[in-house]
Scaffold this motif. Structure first.
Motif, short mmCIF file in Angstrom:
data_model
loop_
_atom_site.label_atom_id
_atom_site.label_comp_id
_atom_site.label_asym_id
_atom_site.label_seq_id
_atom_site.Cartn_x
_atom_site.Cartn_y
_atom_site.Cartn_z
N ASN A 262 7.20 39.28 98.50
CA ASN A 262 7.32 39.47 99.95
C ASN A 262 8.23 38.42 100.57
N SER B 211 -2.69 39.32 95.69
CA SER B 211 -1.84 40.51 95.68
C SER B 211 -0.95 40.52 94.45
N GLN C 90 6.04 45.28 104.72
CA GLN C 90 5.16 46.40 104.38
C GLN C 90 5.67 47.18 103.16
N SER C 91 6.99 47.31 103.04
CA SER C 91 7.56 47.99 101.87
C SER C 91 7.24 47.22 100.60
N SER C 92 7.37 45.91 100.67
CA SER C 92 7.06 45.08 99.51
C SER C 92 5.59 45.17 99.14
N TYR D 247 3.64 47.71 99.63
CA TYR D 247 3.44 49.03 99.04
C TYR D 247 3.88 49.02 97.57
N ILE D 248 5.03 48.42 97.30
CA ILE D 248 5.54 48.34 95.93
C ILE D 248 4.60 47.50 95.06
N LYS D 249 4.09 46.41 95.61
CA LYS D 249 3.12 45.57 94.86
C LYS D 249 1.93 46.40 94.40
N GLN D 250 1.41 47.22 95.31
CA GLN D 250 0.25 48.05 94.97
C GLN D 250 0.60 49.09 93.92
N ALA D 251 1.81 49.62 94.00
CA ALA D 251 2.23 50.65 93.04
C ALA D 251 2.42 50.08 91.63
#
Length: 192
Positions: free
Chosen positions: A113, A107, A73-75, A77-81
């Motif tokens: 990920n 993505s 999930q952290s990865s 989130y970073i992808k989206q950012a």
């Protein structure tokens, strides 16, 4: 500075993806990144800790899954950012890249990920299973590195994506593994 780093990243991508290849790796590395290739290892570990550590083994499995979920999930989130386009989706890069998978995810590319997940689990396993497996626990990092390298080799990530995922995963693995070791720690059940 950032532009120079991205140029080096692209150059390394083309070395790994376009020059450092052969027929054996073309067969093995696309498989190495697939869940059906690594899931048996993680299922074996779940059985190993359950059989050898009983209830603490179930806590280990819970933390293992939590570590995986946090990294994943952290990865995401970073992808989206960051919104970095994958090499297999880049309109220029994709014409020169060797894409060895049938599907290129939509993505973002940074962070990987696969790298985040496997390095998080490698770090968690290294910290929590070192007493049981000894020096062989370093093999978890070798496995994670193979999966990360395969992501670049098949054309779905840049090397910097994998490095970022590895750093993220190691950080999450350190947090979850250290917490587990302080609070629960795997020790064989005492039989009376």
């Amino acid at each position: 500075m950032l532009e120079s780093i991205l140029k080096q990243d692209l150059r390394l991508f083309f070395h790994i993806n376009g020059q450092w290849h052969n027929a054996v790796l073309d067969y093995i590395l696309p498989l190495a990144r697939e869940p059906y290739m690594w899931a048996p290892l993680y299922l074996f570990l779940a059985l190993f800790v359950t059989i050898n550590y009983r209830w603490k083994g179930f806590w280990w499995i819970l933390f293992f899954l939590l570590c995986f979920a946090l990294a994943d999930q952290s990865s995401l989130y970073i992808k989206q950012a960051f919104g970095r386009v994958r090499p297999c989706r880049d309109p220029i890069v994709s014409h020169y890249a060797r894409i060895l998978v049938g599907y290129c995810p939509t993505s973002g590319s940074f962070t990987s990920n696969h790298a985040a997940n496997h390095f998080a689990l490698a770090t968690f396993c290294f910290l929590t299973l070192k007493s049981a497996l000894g020096r062989y626990t370093w093999l978890f990092f070798l496995w994670a590195a193979l999966v990360g390298y395969a992501q670049v080799y098949v054309g779905v990530h840049y090397p910097l994506d994998v490095a970022g995922g590895a750093v993220l995963g190691i950080f999450i693995g350190l947090l979850s593994g250290s917490f587990f070791q302080r609070r629960i720690r795997l020790e064989p059940e005492q039989t009376s």
